[in-house]
Design a protein around this motif. Structure first.
Motif, PDB file in Angstrom:
ATOM      1  N   TYR A  42       0.832  -1.199   0.000  1.00 44.56           N
ATOM      2  CA  TYR A  42       0.000   0.000   0.000  1.00 44.56           C
ATOM      3  C   TYR A  42       0.868   1.249   0.000  1.00 44.56           C
ATOM      4  CZ  TYR A  42      -3.886  -3.021   1.435  1.00 44.56           C
ATOM      5  OH  TYR A  42      -4.848  -4.000   1.494  1.00 44.56           O
ATOM      6  N   SER A  43       0.305   2.312  -0.536  1.00 45.19           N
ATOM      7  CA  SER A  43       0.898   3.630  -0.347  1.00 45.19           C
ATOM      8  C   SER A  43      -0.213   4.654  -0.177  1.00 45.19           C
ATOM      9  CB  SER A  43       1.807   4.020  -1.512  1.00 45.19           C
ATOM     10  OG  SER A  43       1.066   4.339  -2.668  1.00 45.19           O
ATOM     11  N   VAL A  44       0.100   5.689   0.589  1.00 42.86           N
ATOM     12  CA  VAL A  44      -0.780   6.842   0.752  1.00 42.86           C
ATOM     13  C   VAL A  44       0.030   8.072   0.370  1.00 42.86           C
ATOM     14  CG1 VAL A  44      -2.128   8.259   2.349  1.00 42.86           C
ATOM     15  CG2 VAL A  44      -2.121   5.755   2.593  1.00 42.86           C
ATOM     16  N   SER A  45      -0.449   8.813  -0.612  1.00 46.85           N
ATOM     17  CA  SER A  45       0.200  10.053  -1.032  1.00 46.85           C
ATOM     18  C   SER A  45      -0.660  11.207  -0.556  1.00 46.85           C
ATOM     19  CB  SER A  45       0.365  10.096  -2.550  1.00 46.85           C
ATOM     20  OG  SER A  45       1.109   8.980  -3.008  1.00 46.85           O
ATOM     21  N   ALA A  46      -0.069  12.083   0.257  1.00 45.21           N
ATOM     22  CA  ALA A  46      -0.814  13.169   0.893  1.00 45.21           C
ATOM     23  C   ALA A  46      -0.186  14.515   0.556  1.00 45.21           C
ATOM     24  CB  ALA A  46      -0.835  12.969   2.408  1.00 45.21           C
ATOM     25  N   PRO A  47      -0.998  15.542   0.381  1.00 38.92           N
ATOM     26  CA  PRO A  47      -0.442  16.871   0.121  1.00 38.92           C
ATOM     27  C   PRO A  47       0.412  17.341   1.292  1.00 38.92           C
ATOM     28  CG  PRO A  47      -2.815  16.812  -0.329  1.00 38.92           C
ATOM     29  CD  PRO A  47      -2.479  15.536   0.383  1.00 38.92           C
ATOM     30  N   LEU A  48       1.462  18.073   0.952  1.00 37.00           N
ATOM     31  CA  LEU A  48       2.318  18.657   1.973  1.00 37.00           C
ATOM     32  C   LEU A  48       1.515  19.672   2.788  1.00 37.00           C
ATOM     33  CD1 LEU A  48       5.403  18.504   2.666  1.00 37.00           C
ATOM     34  CD2 LEU A  48       5.655  20.588   1.311  1.00 37.00           C
ATOM     35  N   ARG A  49       1.662  19.590   4.101  1.00 38.32           N
ATOM     36  CA  ARG A  49       0.959  20.534   4.968  1.00 38.32           C
ATOM     37  C   ARG A  49       1.910  21.613   5.491  1.00 38.32           C
ATOM     38  NH1 ARG A  49      -2.265  19.051  10.614  1.00 38.32           N
ATOM     39  NH2 ARG A  49      -2.856  21.200  11.132  1.00 38.32           N
ATOM     40  N   GLU A  50       2.986  21.189   6.103  1.00 32.28           N
ATOM     41  CA  GLU A  50       3.970  22.110   6.658  1.00 32.28           C
ATOM     42  C   GLU A  50       5.350  21.571   6.330  1.00 32.28           C
ATOM     43  OE1 GLU A  50       6.062  24.802   7.745  1.00 32.28           O
ATOM     44  OE2 GLU A  50       3.952  25.235   8.194  1.00 32.28           O
ATOM     45  N   SER A  51       6.056  22.285   5.449  1.00 32.51           N
ATOM     46  CA  SER A  51       7.328  21.778   4.931  1.00 32.51           C
ATOM     47  C   SER A  51       8.338  21.490   6.036  1.00 32.51           C
ATOM     48  CB  SER A  51       7.911  22.775   3.935  1.00 32.51           C
ATOM     49  OG  SER A  51       9.123  22.286   3.395  1.00 32.51           O
ATOM     50  N   THR A  52       8.382  22.320   7.044  1.00 36.07           N
ATOM     51  CA  THR A  52       9.377  22.134   8.107  1.00 36.07           C
ATOM     52  C   THR A  52       9.080  20.934   8.985  1.00 36.07           C
ATOM     53  OG1 THR A  52       8.169  23.665   9.549  1.00 36.07           O
ATOM     54  CG2 THR A  52       9.927  24.585   8.165  1.00 36.07           C
ATOM     55  N   HIS A  53       7.855  20.409   8.917  1.00 32.87           N
ATOM     56  CA  HIS A  53       7.479  19.233   9.699  1.00 32.87           C
ATOM     57  C   HIS A  53       7.459  17.958   8.851  1.00 32.87           C
ATOM     58  CE1 HIS A  53       5.226  22.003  12.753  1.00 32.87           C
ATOM     59  NE2 HIS A  53       6.540  22.055  12.859  1.00 32.87           N
ATOM     60  N   ALA A  54       7.837  18.063   7.591  1.00 29.77           N
ATOM     61  CA  ALA A  54       7.818  16.928   6.668  1.00 29.77           C
ATOM     62  C   ALA A  54       9.249  16.494   6.362  1.00 29.77           C
ATOM     63  CB  ALA A  54       7.108  17.329   5.381  1.00 29.77           C
ATOM     64  N   PRO A  55       9.421  15.299   5.818  1.00 26.29           N
ATOM     65  CA  PRO A  55      10.780  14.868   5.458  1.00 26.29           C
ATOM     66  C   PRO A  55      11.344  15.716   4.327  1.00 26.29           C
ATOM     67  CG  PRO A  55       9.158  13.307   4.631  1.00 26.29           C
ATOM     68  CD  PRO A  55       8.422  14.253   5.525  1.00 26.29           C
ATOM     69  N   ARG A  56      12.649  15.964   4.363  1.00 27.50           N
ATOM     70  CA  ARG A  56      13.319  16.630   3.247  1.00 27.50           C
ATOM     71  C   ARG A  56      13.523  15.674   2.082  1.00 27.50           C
ATOM     72  NH1 ARG A  56      18.243  19.947   6.289  1.00 27.50           N
ATOM     73  NH2 ARG A  56      16.977  21.700   7.067  1.00 27.50           N
ATOM     74  N   ALA A  57      13.792  14.411   2.397  1.00 28.59           N
ATOM     75  CA  ALA A  57      14.048  13.413   1.367  1.00 28.59           C
ATOM     76  C   ALA A  57      13.240  12.156   1.682  1.00 28.59           C
ATOM     77  CB  ALA A  57      15.540  13.131   1.266  1.00 28.59           C
ATOM     78  N   SER A  58      13.903  11.085   2.140  1.00 28.66           N
ATOM     79  CA  SER A  58      13.182   9.849   2.460  1.00 28.66           C
ATOM     80  C   SER A  58      13.720   9.257   3.743  1.00 28.66           C
ATOM     81  CB  SER A  58      13.308   8.826   1.322  1.00 28.66           C
ATOM     82  OG  SER A  58      14.658   8.490   1.084  1.00 28.66           O
ATOM     83  N   VAL A  59      12.825   8.594   4.485  1.00 32.42           N
ATOM     84  CA  VAL A  59      13.206   7.859   5.685  1.00 32.42           C
ATOM     85  C   VAL A  59      12.557   6.481   5.625  1.00 32.42           C
ATOM     86  CG1 VAL A  59      13.363   9.985   7.058  1.00 32.42           C
ATOM     87  CG2 VAL A  59      11.269   8.621   7.125  1.00 32.42           C
TER      88      VAL A  59
END
Length: 410
Positions: free
Chosen positions: A269-286
Protein backbone atom coordinates in the motif's frame (compact mmCIF):
# COMPACT_ATOMS: atom_id res chain seq x y z
CA UNK A 1 15.40 -5.72 -35.35
CA UNK A 2 11.64 -5.55 -34.98
CA UNK A 3 10.95 -6.12 -31.27
CA UNK A 4 7.74 -6.44 -29.24
CA UNK A 5 7.58 -5.61 -25.54
CA UNK A 6 4.72 -6.95 -23.44
CA UNK A 7 3.92 -4.59 -20.56
CA UNK A 8 4.25 -0.80 -20.17
CA UNK A 9 5.16 -0.50 -16.52
CA UNK A 10 8.45 1.09 -15.56
CA UNK A 11 10.34 -2.05 -16.66
CA UNK A 12 8.67 -2.18 -20.07
CA UNK A 13 9.07 1.55 -20.74
CA UNK A 14 12.76 1.61 -19.81
CA UNK A 15 13.35 -1.52 -21.92
CA UNK A 16 11.65 0.19 -24.86
CA UNK A 17 13.87 3.23 -24.36
CA UNK A 18 17.10 1.22 -24.37
CA UNK A 19 16.14 -0.88 -27.38
CA UNK A 20 15.05 2.19 -29.34
CA UNK A 21 18.34 3.87 -28.40
CA UNK A 22 20.10 0.93 -30.04
CA UNK A 23 18.15 1.53 -33.25
CA UNK A 24 15.53 -1.21 -33.00
CA UNK A 25 11.93 -0.87 -34.18
CA UNK A 26 9.95 -1.27 -30.95
CA UNK A 27 6.24 -1.87 -30.27
CA UNK A 28 4.94 -1.96 -26.67
CA UNK A 29 1.68 -3.79 -25.91
CA UNK A 30 -0.19 -2.80 -22.74
CA UNK A 31 -3.64 -3.89 -21.53
CA UNK A 32 -4.19 -0.65 -19.61
CA UNK A 33 -4.83 2.76 -21.19
CA UNK A 34 -1.52 4.36 -20.20
CA UNK A 35 1.97 3.57 -18.92
CA UNK A 36 2.64 2.75 -15.25
CA UNK A 37 -0.98 2.02 -14.38
CA UNK A 38 -0.41 -1.09 -12.26
CA UNK A 39 2.60 -1.93 -10.06
CA UNK A 40 4.44 1.24 -11.17
CA UNK A 41 1.59 3.61 -10.34
CA UNK A 42 2.46 4.72 -6.78
CA UNK A 43 5.28 2.67 -5.24
CA UNK A 44 7.43 3.98 -2.41
CA UNK A 45 9.77 5.79 -4.78
CA UNK A 46 13.03 4.51 -3.27
CA UNK A 47 16.04 3.91 -5.51
CA UNK A 48 19.54 2.77 -4.52
CA UNK A 49 20.98 1.89 -2.05
CA UNK A 50 18.65 -1.06 -2.20
CA UNK A 51 19.30 -3.52 0.63
CA UNK A 52 17.76 -1.36 3.36
CA UNK A 53 14.59 -0.65 1.40
CA UNK A 54 11.50 -2.42 2.77
CA UNK A 55 11.00 -5.81 1.15
CA UNK A 56 14.16 -5.56 -0.94
CA UNK A 57 15.50 -9.00 0.00
CA UNK A 58 13.78 -11.55 2.29
CA UNK A 59 15.35 -11.52 5.72
CA UNK A 60 17.23 -8.22 5.52
CA UNK A 61 16.06 -5.61 7.99
CA UNK A 62 13.10 -7.49 9.41
CA UNK A 63 12.02 -10.67 11.10
CA UNK A 64 9.74 -12.89 9.05
CA UNK A 65 6.37 -13.15 10.78
CA UNK A 66 3.24 -14.76 9.33
CA UNK A 67 0.81 -14.28 12.23
CA UNK A 68 -0.28 -11.57 14.61
CA UNK A 69 -1.06 -7.87 14.25
CA UNK A 70 2.50 -7.07 13.12
CA UNK A 71 2.90 -9.92 10.63
CA UNK A 72 5.58 -9.24 8.01
CA UNK A 73 3.41 -10.92 5.39
CA UNK A 74 -0.36 -10.93 5.84
CA UNK A 75 -2.04 -14.09 4.56
CA UNK A 76 -5.39 -12.67 3.48
CA UNK A 77 -8.10 -15.22 2.86
CA UNK A 78 -6.18 -18.22 4.18
CA UNK A 79 -3.34 -20.28 2.81
CA UNK A 80 -3.80 -22.26 -0.37
CA UNK A 81 -1.34 -24.85 -1.64
CA UNK A 82 0.33 -22.44 -4.11
CA UNK A 83 0.79 -19.72 -1.48
CA UNK A 84 2.04 -22.23 1.06
CA UNK A 85 4.68 -23.50 -1.37
CA UNK A 86 5.78 -19.95 -2.19
CA UNK A 87 6.02 -18.89 1.47
CA UNK A 88 8.04 -22.01 2.25
CA UNK A 89 10.56 -21.10 -0.45
CA UNK A 90 10.54 -17.45 0.66
CA UNK A 91 11.39 -18.38 4.24
CA UNK A 92 14.19 -20.63 2.97
CA UNK A 93 15.59 -17.80 0.84
CA UNK A 94 15.69 -15.53 3.88
CA UNK A 95 18.30 -17.81 5.41
CA UNK A 96 20.49 -17.88 2.28
CA UNK A 97 20.36 -14.32 1.03
CA UNK A 98 23.98 -13.14 0.91
CA UNK A 99 24.80 -13.92 -2.75
CA UNK A 100 21.60 -12.54 -4.36
CA UNK A 101 21.60 -9.57 -1.99
CA UNK A 102 25.11 -8.54 -3.01
CA UNK A 103 24.26 -8.91 -6.70
CA UNK A 104 21.04 -6.95 -6.27
CA UNK A 105 22.86 -4.06 -4.65
CA UNK A 106 25.37 -3.94 -7.51
CA UNK A 107 22.48 -4.00 -9.99
CA UNK A 108 20.65 -1.24 -8.12
CA UNK A 109 23.75 0.97 -8.12
CA UNK A 110 24.25 0.35 -11.84
CA UNK A 111 20.57 1.09 -12.44
CA UNK A 112 20.72 4.36 -10.52
CA UNK A 113 23.71 5.52 -12.55
CA UNK A 114 21.86 4.69 -15.77
CA UNK A 115 18.69 6.45 -14.57
CA UNK A 116 20.64 9.60 -13.68
CA UNK A 117 22.32 9.58 -17.09
CA UNK A 118 18.97 9.31 -18.87
CA UNK A 119 17.41 12.02 -16.71
CA UNK A 120 20.33 14.37 -17.30
CA UNK A 121 20.44 13.73 -21.03
CA UNK A 122 16.74 14.48 -21.50
CA UNK A 123 16.34 16.98 -18.63
CA UNK A 124 13.63 14.93 -16.92
CA UNK A 125 12.11 16.35 -13.74
CA UNK A 126 10.66 13.41 -11.79
CA UNK A 127 10.55 14.88 -8.25
CA UNK A 128 13.90 13.36 -7.36
CA UNK A 129 15.64 13.85 -4.02
CA UNK A 130 18.87 12.66 -2.47
CA UNK A 131 19.74 11.23 0.95
CA UNK A 132 17.95 8.78 3.24
CA UNK A 133 17.72 7.96 6.92
CA UNK A 134 17.00 4.45 8.16
CA UNK A 135 15.38 5.10 11.53
CA UNK A 136 16.15 2.78 14.41
CA UNK A 137 13.86 2.41 17.41
CA UNK A 138 16.30 0.27 19.41
CA UNK A 139 19.90 -0.89 19.59
CA UNK A 140 18.71 -4.39 18.68
CA UNK A 141 17.59 -3.06 15.30
CA UNK A 142 21.02 -1.61 14.67
CA UNK A 143 22.63 -4.97 15.40
CA UNK A 144 20.21 -6.80 13.10
CA UNK A 145 21.24 -4.54 10.20
CA UNK A 146 24.98 -5.19 10.47
CA UNK A 147 25.07 -7.90 7.75
CA UNK A 148 23.29 -5.61 5.30
CA UNK A 149 25.53 -2.68 6.22
CA UNK A 150 28.61 -4.79 5.60
CA UNK A 151 27.34 -5.75 2.15
CA UNK A 152 26.62 -2.10 1.37
CA UNK A 153 30.11 -1.08 2.41
CA UNK A 154 31.64 -3.93 0.42
CA UNK A 155 29.76 -2.53 -2.59
CA UNK A 156 31.29 0.90 -2.00
CA UNK A 157 28.11 2.47 -0.59
CA UNK A 158 28.58 5.19 2.04
CA UNK A 159 26.62 4.35 5.21
CA UNK A 160 27.06 6.26 8.46
CA UNK A 161 25.77 4.98 11.79
CA UNK A 162 24.65 8.12 13.63
CA UNK A 163 22.91 9.02 16.88
CA UNK A 164 19.48 10.58 17.31
CA UNK A 165 20.76 14.16 17.50
CA UNK A 166 22.65 13.84 14.24
CA UNK A 167 19.60 12.26 12.58
CA UNK A 168 17.40 15.18 13.62
CA UNK A 169 19.89 17.64 12.13
CA UNK A 170 19.62 15.85 8.79
CA UNK A 171 15.81 15.59 9.01
CA UNK A 172 14.76 18.46 11.32
CA UNK A 173 11.07 17.63 10.84
CA UNK A 174 11.45 14.44 12.90
CA UNK A 175 9.32 14.56 16.01
CA UNK A 176 11.37 15.24 19.16
CA UNK A 177 8.97 12.88 20.99
CA UNK A 178 9.63 9.88 18.74
CA UNK A 179 11.62 7.02 20.37
CA UNK A 180 14.69 7.33 18.14
CA UNK A 181 17.72 5.27 19.19
CA UNK A 182 19.76 6.33 16.15
CA UNK A 183 19.81 6.00 12.39
CA UNK A 184 21.73 4.86 9.35
CA UNK A 185 22.50 7.82 7.11
CA UNK A 186 22.78 7.03 3.39
CA UNK A 187 23.88 10.36 1.87
CA UNK A 188 24.06 9.04 -1.70
CA UNK A 189 20.62 7.43 -1.64
CA UNK A 190 18.04 8.59 -4.16
CA UNK A 191 14.27 8.59 -4.56
CA UNK A 192 11.78 9.91 -7.08
CA UNK A 193 8.39 9.57 -8.72
CA UNK A 194 8.34 6.30 -10.68
CA UNK A 195 5.16 6.99 -12.63
CA UNK A 196 6.23 10.49 -13.60
CA UNK A 197 9.57 9.18 -14.90
CA UNK A 198 7.73 6.51 -16.93
CA UNK A 199 5.39 9.12 -18.41
CA UNK A 200 8.27 11.41 -19.42
CA UNK A 201 10.15 8.48 -20.93
CA UNK A 202 7.10 7.29 -22.84
CA UNK A 203 6.69 10.74 -24.41
CA UNK A 204 10.34 10.77 -25.44
CA UNK A 205 10.40 7.25 -26.85
CA UNK A 206 7.14 7.76 -28.72
CA UNK A 207 8.69 10.83 -30.33
CA UNK A 208 11.64 8.70 -31.43
CA UNK A 209 9.48 6.07 -33.10
CA UNK A 210 8.44 3.60 -30.38
CA UNK A 211 4.84 2.54 -30.90
CA UNK A 212 2.61 2.04 -27.86
CA UNK A 213 -0.51 -0.07 -28.29
CA UNK A 214 -2.75 0.50 -25.26
CA UNK A 215 -5.96 -1.27 -24.24
CA UNK A 216 -4.67 -4.49 -25.79
CA UNK A 217 -4.16 -7.83 -24.09
CA UNK A 218 -1.57 -10.33 -25.29
CA UNK A 219 -3.16 -13.79 -25.12
CA UNK A 220 -0.22 -15.85 -26.33
CA UNK A 221 3.47 -15.58 -27.10
CA UNK A 222 5.00 -17.69 -29.86
CA UNK A 223 8.64 -18.63 -30.23
CA UNK A 224 8.27 -20.52 -33.52
CA UNK A 225 7.57 -18.27 -35.33
CA UNK A 226 8.39 -15.42 -32.95
CA UNK A 227 5.47 -13.13 -32.24
CA UNK A 228 2.46 -12.26 -30.10
CA UNK A 229 -1.21 -13.14 -30.46
CA UNK A 230 -3.54 -10.37 -29.28
CA UNK A 231 -6.99 -10.85 -27.80
CA UNK A 232 -9.59 -10.80 -30.57
CA UNK A 233 -7.10 -11.24 -33.41
CA UNK A 234 -6.75 -14.49 -35.31
CA UNK A 235 -3.40 -13.72 -36.87
CA UNK A 236 -0.08 -13.75 -35.05
CA UNK A 237 1.83 -10.48 -35.10
CA UNK A 238 5.39 -11.45 -36.01
CA UNK A 239 8.56 -9.94 -34.61
CA UNK A 240 12.25 -10.75 -34.51
CA UNK A 241 12.16 -10.82 -30.71
CA UNK A 242 9.69 -10.49 -27.84
CA UNK A 243 10.62 -9.14 -24.39
CA UNK A 244 8.23 -10.11 -21.60
CA UNK A 245 7.96 -7.32 -18.98
CA UNK A 246 4.41 -7.96 -17.84
CA UNK A 247 4.61 -8.62 -14.09
CA UNK A 248 2.16 -11.30 -12.99
CA UNK A 249 0.84 -11.62 -16.54
CA UNK A 250 4.25 -13.10 -17.33
CA UNK A 251 3.47 -16.07 -15.12
CA UNK A 252 0.26 -16.67 -17.07
CA UNK A 253 1.89 -16.48 -20.52
CA UNK A 254 4.94 -18.67 -19.90
CA UNK A 255 3.43 -22.09 -19.06
CA UNK A 256 2.07 -22.50 -22.60
CA UNK A 257 5.70 -22.33 -23.75
CA UNK A 258 6.77 -24.97 -21.24
CA UNK A 259 8.33 -22.37 -18.89
CA UNK A 260 7.31 -21.65 -15.32
CA UNK A 261 8.38 -19.09 -12.74
CA UNK A 262 7.59 -19.39 -9.02
CA UNK A 263 6.22 -15.84 -8.91
CA UNK A 264 3.42 -14.48 -6.80
CA UNK A 265 1.83 -11.07 -6.30
CA UNK A 266 2.65 -9.57 -2.91
CA UNK A 267 0.42 -6.54 -2.49
CA UNK A 268 1.55 -3.39 -0.73
CA UNK A 269 0.00 0.00 0.00
CA UNK A 270 0.90 3.63 -0.35
CA UNK A 271 -0.78 6.84 0.75
CA UNK A 272 0.20 10.05 -1.03
CA UNK A 273 -0.81 13.17 0.89
CA UNK A 274 -0.44 16.87 0.12
CA UNK A 275 2.32 18.66 1.97
CA UNK A 276 0.96 20.53 4.97
CA UNK A 277 3.97 22.11 6.66
CA UNK A 278 7.33 21.78 4.93
CA UNK A 279 9.38 22.13 8.11
CA UNK A 280 7.48 19.23 9.70
CA UNK A 281 7.82 16.93 6.67
CA UNK A 282 10.78 14.87 5.46
CA UNK A 283 13.32 16.63 3.25
CA UNK A 284 14.05 13.41 1.37
CA UNK A 285 13.18 9.85 2.46
CA UNK A 286 13.21 7.86 5.69
CA UNK A 287 12.64 4.17 6.41
CA UNK A 288 11.22 2.76 9.63
CA UNK A 289 12.86 -0.67 9.61
CA UNK A 290 10.80 -2.05 12.49
CA UNK A 291 7.55 -1.28 10.65
CA UNK A 292 8.93 -1.86 7.13
CA UNK A 293 7.44 1.49 6.11
CA UNK A 294 9.00 4.32 4.12
CA UNK A 295 8.11 8.02 4.12
CA UNK A 296 9.27 9.98 1.09
CA UNK A 297 9.00 13.59 -0.07
CA UNK A 298 7.86 13.74 -3.71
CA UNK A 299 7.53 17.34 -4.79
CA UNK A 300 4.62 18.87 -2.88
CA UNK A 301 3.45 15.51 -1.53
CA UNK A 302 4.51 13.00 1.10
CA UNK A 303 4.20 9.30 0.28
CA UNK A 304 3.95 6.66 3.01
CA UNK A 305 4.37 3.10 1.75
CA UNK A 306 4.40 -0.36 3.33
CA UNK A 307 2.47 -3.50 4.08
CA UNK A 308 2.63 -6.88 2.38
CA UNK A 309 -0.19 -9.34 1.80
CA UNK A 310 -1.00 -12.40 -0.27
CA UNK A 311 -4.50 -11.76 -1.55
CA UNK A 312 -6.45 -11.33 -4.76
CA UNK A 313 -6.12 -8.33 -7.03
CA UNK A 314 -9.65 -7.22 -6.16
CA UNK A 315 -9.39 -7.67 -2.39
CA UNK A 316 -10.63 -4.80 -0.26
CA UNK A 317 -8.12 -2.44 1.29
CA UNK A 318 -6.94 -3.70 4.67
CA UNK A 319 -7.86 -0.96 7.11
CA UNK A 320 -5.38 -1.95 9.87
CA UNK A 321 -2.50 -1.76 7.38
CA UNK A 322 -3.55 1.71 6.25
CA UNK A 323 -3.92 2.78 9.87
CA UNK A 324 -0.37 1.58 10.50
CA UNK A 325 0.86 3.81 7.66
CA UNK A 326 -0.91 6.84 9.13
CA UNK A 327 0.35 6.01 12.62
CA UNK A 328 3.96 5.69 11.43
CA UNK A 329 3.76 9.03 9.64
CA UNK A 330 2.35 10.64 12.77
CA UNK A 331 5.07 9.06 14.92
CA UNK A 332 7.88 10.62 12.91
CA UNK A 333 6.45 13.67 11.13
CA UNK A 334 3.29 14.88 12.89
CA UNK A 335 1.76 17.78 11.00
CA UNK A 336 3.91 17.28 7.93
CA UNK A 337 1.16 16.06 5.61
CA UNK A 338 -2.50 16.89 5.09
CA UNK A 339 -4.46 13.71 5.86
CA UNK A 340 -7.99 15.09 5.89
CA UNK A 341 -8.34 15.64 2.13
CA UNK A 342 -6.60 15.16 -1.19
CA UNK A 343 -5.30 11.67 -0.37
CA UNK A 344 -4.32 9.12 -3.01
CA UNK A 345 -4.65 5.64 -1.51
CA UNK A 346 -3.18 2.86 -3.64
CA UNK A 347 -2.82 -0.90 -3.41
CA UNK A 348 -0.46 -2.47 -5.90
CA UNK A 349 1.25 -5.75 -6.67
CA UNK A 350 4.92 -6.55 -6.26
CA UNK A 351 5.55 -9.49 -8.58
CA UNK A 352 8.05 -11.48 -6.54
CA UNK A 353 10.09 -14.61 -6.68
CA UNK A 354 10.98 -16.18 -3.32
CA UNK A 355 14.49 -14.68 -3.12
CA UNK A 356 13.40 -11.20 -4.24
CA UNK A 357 15.60 -11.21 -7.36
CA UNK A 358 14.28 -10.61 -10.90
CA UNK A 359 14.65 -12.83 -13.94
CA UNK A 360 16.58 -11.05 -16.68
CA UNK A 361 17.90 -12.51 -19.92
CA UNK A 362 17.24 -15.08 -22.61
CA UNK A 363 14.50 -17.62 -21.99
CA UNK A 364 16.18 -20.45 -23.86
CA UNK A 365 13.49 -20.29 -26.54
CA UNK A 366 14.18 -18.61 -29.89
CA UNK A 367 13.46 -14.88 -29.82
CA UNK A 368 11.98 -14.77 -26.31
CA UNK A 369 13.57 -12.61 -23.62
CA UNK A 370 12.49 -12.10 -20.01
CA UNK A 371 12.68 -9.00 -17.80
CA UNK A 372 10.25 -9.55 -14.95
CA UNK A 373 9.79 -10.53 -11.28
CA UNK A 374 11.43 -7.41 -9.79
CA UNK A 375 9.37 -7.52 -6.60
CA UNK A 376 9.73 -4.35 -4.56
CA UNK A 377 12.57 -3.25 -6.84
CA UNK A 378 10.87 -2.52 -10.15
CA UNK A 379 11.68 1.18 -9.89
CA UNK A 380 15.11 0.70 -8.35
CA UNK A 381 16.26 -1.94 -10.86
CA UNK A 382 14.41 -1.00 -14.05
CA UNK A 383 16.98 1.12 -15.87
CA UNK A 384 19.81 -1.30 -15.17
CA UNK A 385 17.85 -4.38 -16.21
CA UNK A 386 16.66 -2.64 -19.37
CA UNK A 387 20.22 -1.84 -20.40
CA UNK A 388 21.32 -5.41 -19.69
CA UNK A 389 18.53 -6.85 -21.86
CA UNK A 390 19.35 -4.46 -24.71
CA UNK A 391 23.03 -5.43 -24.54
CA UNK A 392 22.24 -9.14 -24.52
CA UNK A 393 19.88 -8.83 -27.49
CA UNK A 394 22.66 -6.98 -29.35
CA UNK A 395 25.03 -9.83 -28.39
CA UNK A 396 27.18 -7.43 -26.36
CA UNK A 397 28.59 -8.17 -22.94
CA UNK A 398 26.69 -6.01 -20.39
CA UNK A 399 28.69 -3.57 -18.29
CA UNK A 400 27.54 -5.45 -15.17
CA UNK A 401 27.65 -9.17 -14.43
CA UNK A 402 24.44 -10.40 -12.81
CA UNK A 403 26.18 -13.37 -11.17
CA UNK A 404 23.35 -15.78 -10.49
CA UNK A 405 20.40 -13.47 -11.11
CA UNK A 406 19.73 -14.51 -14.68
CA UNK A 407 17.55 -17.30 -16.01
CA UNK A 408 18.49 -19.90 -13.38
CA UNK A 409 14.89 -20.43 -12.27
CA UNK A 410 13.82 -22.15 -15.48
Amino acid sequence: MKIAIVGAGIVGVTTAYELASDGHEVTVFEQRSAVAEEGSFAPAGLLAPYLLNPWSVPGFGHTLRLTGANATLRLAGGMGRANLAWVWRWRGASRQHTAPASALERLAQYSLARLKAIAAQHELDFEANDGRLVLLRSEAERQSLQPALQLLRDAGVTAHEIDADAARKIEPGLSPEAPLAGAIHLPDAAAGNCRLFAQWLRQGTQGSGVQFVFGTRVDRISSNPVGVALQGEAELRRFDAVVLCAGMASAALLPALGLRLPMTAVYGYSVSAPLRESTHAPRASVVDMAQQISITRLGQRVRIAGGAELAGADAEHHTPTLQRLYRTLNDWFPGGAQLSSGLQIWRGARTMLPDGAPVVGASGLPGLWINTGHGAGGWALACGCARVVADLIAQRAPDIHLDGLGMRRF
